[in-house]
Structures are given as C-alpha cells and as structure tokens.
Enzyme design. Structure first.
Site, PDB file in Angstrom:
ATOM      1  CE  LYS A  65      -3.890   2.236   0.332  1.00 39.07           C
ATOM      2  NZ  LYS A  65      -3.449   2.957  -0.908  1.00 39.07           N
ATOM      3  CB  THR A 124      -2.154  13.729   4.448  1.00 36.15           C
ATOM      4  OG1 THR A 124      -2.542  12.615   3.648  1.00 36.15           O
ATOM      5  CG2 THR A 124      -0.694  13.596   4.830  1.00 36.15           C
ATOM      6  N   GLY A 150      -2.705   8.340  -4.184  1.00 38.29           N
ATOM      7  CA  GLY A 150      -2.046   9.560  -4.646  1.00 38.29           C
ATOM      8  C   GLY A 150      -0.785   9.898  -3.870  1.00 38.29           C
ATOM      9  CG  ASP A 151       3.474  10.970  -2.835  1.00 40.44           C
ATOM     10  OD1 ASP A 151       3.376  10.772  -1.620  1.00 40.44           O
ATOM     11  OD2 ASP A 151       4.460  11.588  -3.320  1.00 40.44           O
ATOM     12  CD  GLN A 211       3.324   4.727   2.277  1.00 42.22           C
ATOM     13  OE1 GLN A 211       3.911   5.563   1.622  1.00 42.22           O
ATOM     14  NE2 GLN A 211       2.230   5.011   2.958  1.00 42.22           N
ATOM     15  CE  LYS A 216       4.787   7.390  -2.303  1.00 41.99           C
ATOM     16  NZ  LYS A 216       4.095   7.938  -1.115  1.00 41.99           N
TER      17      LYS A 216
END
Ligand code: NDP
Ligand code: 2IT
Length: 447
Positions: free
Chosen positions: A91, A211, A166-167, A112, A127
């Site tokens: 994830k 976040t 997303g990032d 992560q 990632k």
C-alpha cells in the site's frame, strides 16, 4: 552506531544501491533507531531479518509511451516498488514528478512499511510513480498518460495484492483515469484496487483532508503531552498541495495562525493569517501558482525561492512540500527565531543534520512516518468501506482518523520511553513501526 550486524547491512545497502542517496538516508536513520532493539533480539540476526527488510520484495520498472496533444510520441519511465507484504497487501502512493527515480521511490516505499504498520491497520509497504511532469499538460494528456501507465501496472496490482493511491502530482483526477483503465482491462468492478477515489465510485469522505488533518491531530497530541496547544501559535507551512492545504485548515481550526504557504517557485507571507479559500481557488480550481495569492490579498508578500521560508519566525513549523526541503541552515534559523515544534507533513522533509540540530535544541520533533500517516490510514479505511460495500459519514471517518493519530503518538512516545529515549519520537516511531513487521516476518519463515 556500533552494532556490527547493522553496520554490515548498511554497507551492503550502500554497495547494492549505488548513488541512491535518498534511499540510503532513510536506511541509515531507521537502522540507527533499531540498534537497541537488535541488541535485545539476537534471533532477528539469526533470521537475517534486517537483511531481508532492506531489500524490496519486487521492483517493477516499465516504459510508459503516450501521445501528446501535438501528436508527438512521448516516453516516460514508470515504477512500482513492492517493498514489504508482511502485514498486508502493498500500500502506498504514486508520485508524478520529473525528479522521480529509483532512489526516490525506494526511500518512499521503505518509509511506507513503518508508517503503515504504525496505523495499526493491515497494510504492507509500497510506492510507485513516474518522471512524467503533469505541470502544463492538458487533461487529455494526463488521461492518456494515466491510461498507458495502468496498461502495464494493472497486472501487478489488485485489491488484495497492491493498492496504489495519490502522492505528489496525483490527486482525484489521476486516480479516476487510472481506475477507469484498470476496470476496462480487468473486466470487473474492483474499486478497492486504488484509494483516493472521488465519492461517486467508492472514495472515502475525509480522504482529501486526511493527511493534513492527521498531521495536526498528531502535532496536537505531541503539544498536549508537553503541556502546550495550537492556541495562539504562529505556524509556518511549506507547500500548497493536498497536505499543506488541509494542514492549514486544521491548524487554523485548532487556534493557530498560519502565515505562509509555498510552491516550487516561492512562498507567500501573510501576517494576517493565510486565506485558505484563496489558496484553494488558486491551487485546486485553477491549478495556478502561489504567487497569484497577491491578487487576492494585496497586503501579503511574495518571495522568490522556497528555502527562505524557514526565515519566517514561528512557533510551529510544518514542512508539507517535499523531501530534504529543510536543511541544517533552515533548522538553525527556526531555533534562533524561537520555534518550538517541527512536525513533518511531507515525507522526509528534513535532512538528518536538521533533525539532529532541532532535537538537540529542545524542539519537539514529529517524524513524517508517524505524523503524516493520516492519509494512508484513511486510505485503509477506504479499502474497508469498499470491501463492505458501505460508506461511513465524514464525522465517522474523521473520528477514526483522530483516534489513529493519537494512538500513533502514544505508541511512538511509549517505545521511546521503553528504550530509554523519552521524547525522541523519531526513534520511538521507527521502533514501534518495526516491531509489528518484525513479529509478522518472524512468524512467516524465511521469505
Ligand atoms: P501535491 O502534489 O498536492 O503538492 C505538492 C506541493 O509541494 C506543491 O505545493 C508543490 O509545488 C510542492 N513541491 C513539490 N515538489 C517540490 C520541490 N521539489 N520543491 C519545492 N516544492 C515542491 O502533493 P501532496 O501535498 O500530496 O504531497 C506533499 C508531500 O506530502 C510529499 O512529500 C508527499 O510524499 C507527502 N505525503 C502525501 C500524502 C497524501 O496523502 N497526499 C500522504 C503522506 C505524505 P509545485 O506545485 O510548484 O510543484
Ligand atoms: O506517503 C503517503 O503515505 C501517501 N502518499 C499516501 C499513501 C496512500 O496509500 O494513501
């Protein structure tokens, strides 16, 4: 560090991942924190636990061809690094930015693992991303890129296999295009394969906010544990993307006054407090530059370049843009100006010497893998809602998020105490995140 086993692992990582500075930076920090744990658990050495932990389970690297609006063929490089699946399916987000390379994706994937473990939810670490630059591209170009990216990625992911989100450079628009293509290829409605979706097709309420809100919940818990609060505090936030915007909203609600926001060109300083509606209009609606803030608030100042943002005096600094955006010089200026709290919204925004300096000078430091875990936490809650084919209200998700962030703070503080480093939440988060992954890996044999 003195532990020979860990020193050997670090040397091997360095030799195997030449020139990957960001990856090496996180490895050095995390293994540094784990030294007292390894000393108490010789069985980890026998099981080669750390040798396995630092090597990704799988690195996927692929060509992403697409056609721009002028009919030119363009080629980018795509990545997905499936780092660790000890406690759940891989994830982690996808980043679209020209700086993306293997080192960046590896550092983010490694971080992560521990972040996801800290959430208490069943998610492993991964990632991905690409060196594609979404800036200045039309919607149609972004769509064609996303479709091409997914045409390769789909075979490597799934709701029980690997769940991207997303990032930087990836928000609801990109997730929508990615899901549309995944669904066409798979021929099934598996919407748990991606998180950060918009609401009509299975997104979670409060995921966009998660976040930034989570960062403030963590920071607030850290402040309260030290007899303080956000009330009346001056807050410097860098960035003006997803994380920065909602950090600004929540910090303001909690009684702080946010005076800066930035993008990669420069920063704005608004002594009256940032008008977040203006920033949302510029960034979320117009996809514009932070400089345009002056047309909404003529009394604010704009400064070219982002490094000097740390010169703005504040009580609380929340770096929310990108890795290594605060160096030793930035940390020294913050301390000199009386800053008492440094809490990371971006991933690894502070260089190691900046962190050391801040902590040595009594600044409360909240490390990114703990402080920004709210995003992936609500992503995991989105997966739960998709599995149940049900959805929770904003208030329900927000309450769960707050609970998770308070638990992460408590676990980090407790691990720091247990290993004789009270107040060192960096070491505490690394140890607490590691422990569950280590137990799961030990139980599953040499894999
Ligand atoms: P966005 O793409 O929404 O925003 C990124 C912001 O950071 C923009 O203001 C951007 O400016 C700025 N920025 C990006 N790269 C640089 C750079 N090299 N130098 C200076 N400024 C830069 O991304 P997010 O807000 O989602 O992500 C920000 C950080 O938070 C990243 O480190 C990400 O990994 C981390 N994070 C994100 C989570 C999420 O849920 N989205 C969860 C946990 C962490 P510009 O527009 O000029 O590029
Ligand atoms: O760095 C991060 O935790 C994210 N970009 C969010 C990952 C996710 O799966 O929601």
């Amino acid at each position: 560090m003195k532990n020979e086993y860990l020193l050997n692992v670090i040397e091997t990582v360095k030799a195997r991942n030449k020139g990957e500075d960001e990856f090496f930076q996180t490895i050095t920090e995390v293994l540094g924190s784990l030294e007292p744990v390894i000393e108490q658990h010789p069985e980890y050495i026998k099981a080669g636990l750390i040798d396995r932990l630092v090597e990704p389970e799988r690195i996927i690297k692929f060509r992403v061809p697409w056609v721009d609006d002028e009919g030119n063929v363009r080629v980018n490089r795509g990545y997905r690094i499936q780092f660790n699946s000890a406690i759940g399916p891989y994830k982690g987000g996808l980043r679209l930015h020209p700086s993306v390379n293997e080192s960046i994706i590896k550092f983010l994937g490694f971080e992560q693992i521990f972040k996801n473990s800290l959430t208490g939810l069943p998610i492993g670490g991964g990632k991905g991303g690409s060196d594609f630059d979404p800036k200045g591209k039309s919607d149609a170009e972004v769509m064609r890129f996303c479709q091409s990216f997914m045409t390769e990625l789909y075979r490597h992911i799934g709701p029980d296999v690997d769940v991207p989100a997303g990032d930087i450079g990836v928000g609801a628009r990109e997730i929508g295009y990615l899901f549309g293509q995944y669904k066409r290829i798979r021929g099934a409605y598996e919407n748990g394969v991606l998180t950060g979706k918009s609401i009509p097709y299975g997104g979670s309420l409060a995921r966009p906010e998660a976040t930034g809100f989570g960062l403030c919940y963590f920071c607030d818990a850290m402040l309260r544990a030290n007899g303080e609060s956000f009330q009346g505090k001056k807050v410097v936030i860098s960035g003006s993307g997803n994380v920065a915007i909602y950090a600004c909203v929540k910090a303001t609600t909690l009684g702080g006054k946010v005076v800066t926001m930035s993008d990669s060109n420069g920063y704005v300083y608004d002594p009256e407090g940032i008008d977040i509606e203006a920033v949302m209009d510029i960034k979320l609606v117009k996809r514009g530059r932070i400089k345009e803030y002056l047309s909404y608030r003529p009394n604010a100042e704009y400064h070219e370049g982002c490094k000097n943002i740390w010169n703005v005096p504040c009580d609380i600094a929340l770096p929310c843009a990108t890795q290594n955006e605060m160096d030793l010089e930035g940390a020294k200026t913050l301390v000199k100006n009386g800053c008492k709290v440094l809490c990371e919204g971006a991933n690894m925004p502070c260089t190691p010497d900046a962190i050391d300096y801040a902590m040595a000078n009594g600044v409360l430091y909240g490390p990114s893998k703990a402080a920004n875990a709210g995003g992936v936490s609500v992503s995991a809650l989105e997966m739960s809602q998709n599995s149940m084919r049900y959805s929770w209200s904003f208030e329900e998700v927000d309450a769960k998020l707050k609970d998770i962030m308070e638990n992460i703070f408590a676990a980090s503080a407790a691990a720091a105490e247990q290993y004789g480093m009270p107040g060192n939440y960096m070491a505490g988060a690394n140890i607490a995140g590691f422990q569950k992954v280590a137990d799961a890996m030990m139980a599953q044999g040499i894999i």
